[in-house]
Write a protein that holds these residues in place. Structure first.
Motif, mmCIF file in Angstrom:
data_model
loop_
_atom_site.group_PDB
_atom_site.id
_atom_site.type_symbol
_atom_site.label_atom_id
_atom_site.label_comp_id
_atom_site.label_asym_id
_atom_site.label_seq_id
_atom_site.Cartn_x
_atom_site.Cartn_y
_atom_site.Cartn_z
ATOM 1 N N LEU B 31 -3.449 2.745 -6.858
ATOM 2 C CA LEU B 31 -2.273 3.554 -7.185
ATOM 3 C C LEU B 31 -2.007 3.586 -8.687
ATOM 4 O O LEU B 31 -1.660 4.625 -9.237
ATOM 5 N N SER B 34 -4.555 5.840 -10.355
ATOM 6 C CA SER B 34 -4.331 7.278 -10.210
ATOM 7 C C SER B 34 -3.352 7.794 -11.260
ATOM 8 O O SER B 34 -3.421 8.956 -11.641
ATOM 9 N N HIS B 81 -2.651 13.128 -6.143
ATOM 10 C CA HIS B 81 -1.670 12.923 -5.081
ATOM 11 C C HIS B 81 -2.370 12.567 -3.771
ATOM 12 O O HIS B 81 -1.953 11.654 -3.052
ATOM 13 N N SER B 84 -3.663 8.954 -3.830
ATOM 14 C CA SER B 84 -2.651 7.916 -3.659
ATOM 15 C C SER B 84 -2.030 7.976 -2.266
ATOM 16 O O SER B 84 -1.665 6.936 -1.712
ATOM 17 N N LEU B 85 -1.955 9.184 -1.681
ATOM 18 C CA LEU B 85 -1.447 9.281 -0.308
ATOM 19 C C LEU B 85 -2.370 8.536 0.663
ATOM 20 O O LEU B 85 -1.919 7.782 1.534
ATOM 21 N N LYS B 88 -1.984 4.851 0.371
ATOM 22 C CA LYS B 88 -0.791 4.337 1.049
ATOM 23 C C LYS B 88 -1.012 4.304 2.553
ATOM 24 O O LYS B 88 -0.679 3.329 3.221
ATOM 25 N N GLN B 89 -1.605 5.391 3.093
ATOM 26 C CA GLN B 89 -1.754 5.438 4.547
ATOM 27 C C GLN B 89 -2.758 4.422 5.059
ATOM 28 O O GLN B 89 -2.574 3.836 6.129
#
Lengths: 158, 113
Positions: B31, B34, B81, B84-85, B88-89
């Protein structure tokens, strides 16, 4: 919308009446047409078109400034900062009252401005999850986004 | 004059792409990386293409390079984006600052998001 079409017609007329026809001439015609439209906005029924154009210019200028500052801070962080001073964490940002287009532009701008990237948009389009490099004071981050991005954007779209 | 400005823009853009690469090596987790990659490489490509535009002149290329800049500047943040999505998932390990808040000093995936 009608005023924008009128402005394009004026720019095209300028192009047809002038001696040379280059891209630069088109833009000169557009600017001259815009000056005419905003001078006579009361009679020509342009609505809030001149105001919106100014808001757009202000938004883009402010965004470019933030974008540049973001890069300087990233450069400083990457080249000189040590990882021990990082406080990365997730934080949420409330976007309940905004339309989807506004959320799109806002999340895009958040990614390119200092210290934050957009991670997730919730399924009901009410909150954004952001990731901040320095999340020691989440409220300050939210206030910064409000001031620098959200208010200029809302002046543009509403 | 134009040559000089174009050279400076190219150099500036190359420097920012280098910074993006250094950031991808130095920062601790996906993260944080990014951040560096999305911002610095967008500005890098932006100013390199601007320098190219100045060098070639509008007669040769018209607005094509401006369009290229527009596409680059809109797609790189979207890619950042997505990365990083996904991070997170998938709950990839996140780096935490060691002192003060976490009593057990584990360096791995300390806290799920």
């Amino acid at each position: 919308m009608k005023a924008l079409a009128l402005n394009l017609v004026l720019a095209t007329l300028w192009l047809l009446l002038g001696r040379s026809r280059t891209t630069a001439d088109f833009f000169i015609g557009f600017v001259v047409g815009f000056a005419g439209l905003s001078a006579f906005s009361a009679v020509l029924d342009t609505g809030d078109y001149p105001r919106r154009v100014w808001a757009l210019i202000r938004f883009i200028a402010g965004f470019l400034r933030e974008f540049f500052l973001a890069n300087l801070s990233v450069a400083r962080r990457v080249l000189f900062g040590s990882n021990a001073t990082l406080q990365p964490d997730f934080l949420t940002y409330d976007v309940a009252g905004l339309t989807r287009g506004e959320i799109l532009v806002l999340s895009y701008c958040i990614t390119l401005t200092p210290g934050t990237t957009t991670v997730q948009i919730s399924d009901d389009f009410r909150t954004l999850t952001l990731h901040a490099l320095d999340a020691s004071d989440p409220d300050a981050v939210r206030r910064g986004i409000d001031e620098r991005l959200r208010h200029p954007l809302l002046r543009l779209t509403r | 004059m134009t040559d000089l400005l174009a050279s400076w823009l190219l150099l500036f853009g190359a420097a920012f792409i280098l910074i993006a690469a250094v950031g991808a090596v130095r920062l601790p987790d996906v993260l944080c990386r990014s951040h560096a990659v999305a911002k610095a490489s967008t500005l890098g490509i932006f100013s390199m293409l601007l320098g190219l535009w100045l060098e070639l002149g509008t007669e040769a290329v018209g607005l094509k390079i401006i369009l290229a800049i527009l596409f680059q500047v809109t797609t790189i943040p979207a890619a950042g984006h997505l990365v990083s999505l996904l991070a997170k998932q998938k709950d990839l390990p996140r780096w935490r600052p060691a002192p003060r808040q976490a009593p057990p000093p584990t360096s791995g995936p300390s806290r799920p998001a």
